[in-house]
Design an enzyme around this catalytic site. Structure first.
Site, PDB file in Angstrom:
ATOM      1  N   GLY A  50      44.598  41.638  41.701  1.00 51.48           N
ATOM      2  CA  GLY A  50      43.743  42.530  41.395  1.00 51.48           C
ATOM      3  C   GLY A  50      43.535  43.701  42.427  1.00 51.48           C
ATOM      4  O   GLY A  50      43.614  44.865  42.252  1.00 51.48           O
ATOM      5  N   ASP A 106      38.919  43.483  43.611  1.00 48.83           N
ATOM      6  CA  ASP A 106      38.833  44.647  42.752  1.00 48.83           C
ATOM      7  C   ASP A 106      37.792  44.919  41.937  1.00 48.83           C
ATOM      8  O   ASP A 106      36.912  45.888  41.824  1.00 48.83           O
ATOM      9  CB  ASP A 106      40.177  44.768  41.912  1.00 48.83           C
ATOM     10  CG  ASP A 106      40.121  43.407  41.121  1.00 48.83           C
ATOM     11  OD1 ASP A 106      39.701  42.511  41.249  1.00 48.83           O
ATOM     12  OD2 ASP A 106      41.107  43.537  40.044  1.00 48.83           O
ATOM     13  N   ASP A 109      32.423  40.887  38.423  1.00 49.89           N
ATOM     14  CA  ASP A 109      32.188  40.639  36.922  1.00 49.89           C
ATOM     15  C   ASP A 109      31.106  39.773  36.981  1.00 49.89           C
ATOM     16  O   ASP A 109      29.719  39.777  37.077  1.00 49.89           O
ATOM     17  CB  ASP A 109      33.533  40.241  36.302  1.00 49.89           C
ATOM     18  CG  ASP A 109      33.234  40.282  34.936  1.00 49.89           C
ATOM     19  OD1 ASP A 109      32.253  40.015  34.248  1.00 49.89           O
ATOM     20  OD2 ASP A 109      34.279  40.480  34.211  1.00 49.89           O
ATOM     21  N   LYS A 138      30.579  45.378  37.670  1.00 46.59           N
ATOM     22  CA  LYS A 138      30.346  45.287  36.272  1.00 46.59           C
ATOM     23  C   LYS A 138      28.996  44.602  36.296  1.00 46.59           C
ATOM     24  O   LYS A 138      28.972  43.254  35.762  1.00 46.59           O
ATOM     25  CB  LYS A 138      31.406  44.585  35.578  1.00 46.59           C
ATOM     26  CG  LYS A 138      31.532  44.988  34.257  1.00 46.59           C
ATOM     27  CD  LYS A 138      32.533  44.072  33.376  1.00 46.59           C
ATOM     28  CE  LYS A 138      34.080  44.759  33.177  1.00 46.59           C
ATOM     29  NZ  LYS A 138      34.721  43.812  32.207  1.00 46.59           N
ATOM     30  N   PHE A 159      36.593  46.478  29.322  1.00 47.59           N
ATOM     31  CA  PHE A 159      37.722  45.883  29.865  1.00 47.59           C
ATOM     32  C   PHE A 159      38.754  47.069  30.500  1.00 47.59           C
ATOM     33  O   PHE A 159      39.172  47.627  29.546  1.00 47.59           O
ATOM     34  CB  PHE A 159      38.435  44.898  28.929  1.00 47.59           C
ATOM     35  CG  PHE A 159      39.628  44.301  29.736  1.00 47.59           C
ATOM     36  CD1 PHE A 159      39.553  43.386  30.399  1.00 47.59           C
ATOM     37  CD2 PHE A 159      40.956  44.585  28.954  1.00 47.59           C
ATOM     38  CE1 PHE A 159      40.830  42.722  30.979  1.00 47.59           C
ATOM     39  CE2 PHE A 159      42.041  44.223  29.986  1.00 47.59           C
ATOM     40  CZ  PHE A 159      42.032  43.135  30.553  1.00 47.59           C
ATOM     41  N   VAL A 160      38.807  46.872  31.711  1.00 44.23           N
ATOM     42  CA  VAL A 160      39.795  48.204  32.262  1.00 44.23           C
ATOM     43  C   VAL A 160      41.026  47.540  32.829  1.00 44.23           C
ATOM     44  O   VAL A 160      41.066  46.399  33.335  1.00 44.23           O
ATOM     45  CB  VAL A 160      38.828  48.621  33.290  1.00 44.23           C
ATOM     46  CG1 VAL A 160      37.682  49.380  32.812  1.00 44.23           C
ATOM     47  CG2 VAL A 160      38.407  47.791  34.515  1.00 44.23           C
ATOM     48  N   ASP A 166      45.028  44.297  35.772  1.00 40.13           N
ATOM     49  CA  ASP A 166      45.766  44.149  34.604  1.00 40.13           C
ATOM     50  C   ASP A 166      45.495  43.741  33.003  1.00 40.13           C
ATOM     51  O   ASP A 166      44.434  43.329  33.135  1.00 40.13           O
ATOM     52  CB  ASP A 166      47.012  43.050  35.110  1.00 40.13           C
ATOM     53  CG  ASP A 166      46.301  41.393  35.010  1.00 40.13           C
ATOM     54  OD1 ASP A 166      45.362  41.471  35.248  1.00 40.13           O
ATOM     55  OD2 ASP A 166      47.015  40.699  34.443  1.00 40.13           O
ATOM     56  N   ARG A 172      49.076  47.174  36.074  1.00 40.19           N
ATOM     57  CA  ARG A 172      48.554  47.000  37.473  1.00 40.19           C
ATOM     58  C   ARG A 172      48.784  48.363  38.270  1.00 40.19           C
ATOM     59  O   ARG A 172      48.246  48.875  39.267  1.00 40.19           O
ATOM     60  CB  ARG A 172      49.002  45.908  38.172  1.00 40.19           C
ATOM     61  CG  ARG A 172      48.367  44.504  37.823  1.00 40.19           C
ATOM     62  CD  ARG A 172      48.520  43.387  38.691  1.00 40.19           C
ATOM     63  NE  ARG A 172      48.437  42.315  38.357  1.00 40.19           N
ATOM     64  CZ  ARG A 172      47.426  41.630  38.261  1.00 40.19           C
ATOM     65  NH1 ARG A 172      46.119  41.863  38.709  1.00 40.19           N
ATOM     66  NH2 ARG A 172      47.348  40.315  37.810  1.00 40.19           N
TER      67      ARG A 172
HETATM   68  C1  PRP Z   1      39.646  39.044  38.280  1.00 41.37           C
HETATM   69  C2  PRP Z   1      39.164  40.135  39.417  1.00 41.37           C
HETATM   70  C3  PRP Z   1      38.142  39.241  40.146  1.00 41.37           C
HETATM   71  C4  PRP Z   1      37.512  38.384  39.118  1.00 41.37           C
HETATM   72  C5  PRP Z   1      36.196  38.870  38.923  1.00 41.37           C
HETATM   73  O1  PRP Z   1      40.841  38.509  38.719  1.00 41.37           O
HETATM   74  O2  PRP Z   1      40.367  40.623  40.312  1.00 41.37           O
HETATM   75  O3  PRP Z   1      38.918  38.578  41.102  1.00 41.37           O
HETATM   76  O4  PRP Z   1      38.267  38.389  37.930  1.00 41.37           O
HETATM   77  O5  PRP Z   1      35.552  38.006  37.930  1.00 41.37           O
HETATM   78  P1  PRP Z   1      34.300  37.142  38.225  1.00 41.37           P
HETATM   79  O6  PRP Z   1      33.238  38.094  38.965  1.00 41.37           O
HETATM   80  O7  PRP Z   1      33.822  36.789  36.791  1.00 41.37           O
HETATM   81  O8  PRP Z   1      34.694  36.065  38.908  1.00 41.37           O
HETATM   82  P2  PRP Z   1      41.850  38.102  37.743  1.00 41.37           P
HETATM   83  O9  PRP Z   1      41.186  36.800  37.118  1.00 41.37           O
HETATM   84  O10 PRP Z   1      41.943  39.013  36.638  1.00 41.37           O
HETATM   85  O11 PRP Z   1      43.086  37.738  38.546  1.00 41.37           O
HETATM   86  P3  PRP Z   1      44.071  38.914  39.183  1.00 41.37           P
HETATM   87  O12 PRP Z   1      43.059  39.458  40.213  1.00 41.37           O
HETATM   88  O13 PRP Z   1      44.973  38.279  39.651  1.00 41.37           O
HETATM   89  O14 PRP Z   1      44.123  39.853  37.932  1.00 41.37           O
END
Ligand code: PRP
Length: 192
Positions: A50, A106, A109, A138, A159-160, A166, A172
């Protein structure tokens, strides 16, 4: 981005943050980090996939010694909300030699990813300073008690996609951050 008839930009219901606003904020964050760390050498750990575009843009503003490492961590597992579990190897596949570490993601959450990696970095490398930076916060979905030291933008619980983020591996590469059209998001009707 060059518009085309099969353009992915039209898959967005709306743009949340346009590319100009992103680039402006990235430059501001870089300036703030440079000032706070007084230009000292920095070990950067970027969480992929991300943060790919965010890190690439941000670091090119920083005229200081930087040791960059990336780590692939996934918590969404192809869904539109965080799964509540991540897999981290026993040891990091790199060694950090700087006193100052900047951990970049990125989006913050539930906080699971950032808090888990942060804790592990402190345990393994015992840096003098470890700061965290996220492009998006978030806050509404936080479960694990962590606040990032630097935040690009606060966003609602939506959801963004775009600028690194992605939906099932797509979007992405969009230069902006937006909300997907519900017809393009098969999971949009499932409550989180
Ligand atoms: C997303 C984002 C963060 C994480 C945040 O990764 O990039 O790393 O989730 O969520 P959290 O605070 O609940 O842990 P994702 O699983 O989408 O993987 P990616 O970065 O490869 O898209």
């Amino acid at each position: 981005m060059i518009p085309s008839s099969a353009g992915v930009l039209s898959d967005l219901e709306r743009v949340l943050i346009d590319s100009t606003a992103i680039q402006l904020r990235v430059a501001q964050l870089a300036h703030q980090i440079h000032r706070d760390l007084e230009g000292k050498p920095l070990g950067v750990v970027a969480l992929l996939d991300g943060s790919l575009f965010f890190v690439a843009d941000l670091l090119r503003h920083l005229d200081i010694p930087i040791q960059l490492h990336t780590l692939s961590v996934s918590s969404y597992h192809g869904e539109t909300t965080s799964s509540g579990r991540i897999e981290l190897a026993e040891k990091f596949p790199f060694h950090l030699q700087t006193e100052n570490i900047l951990l970049i993601d990125d989006i913050l959450d539930t906080g699971l990813t950032l808090s888990s990696v942060r804790e592990r970095l402190i345990r393994e490398f015992q840096p003098e300073v470890l700061r965290t930076l996220v492009l998006l916060n978030k806050q509404a979905r936080r479960i694990h008690p962590i606040q990032a030291d630097y935040v690009g933008f606060e966003i609602e619980d939506e959801f963004v996609v775009g600028y690194g983020m992605d939906y099932q591996g797509q979007y992405r590469h969009l230069p902006c951050i937006g909300i997907l059209n519900p017809s393009k998001n098969a999971l949009s009707s499932i409550p989180s």
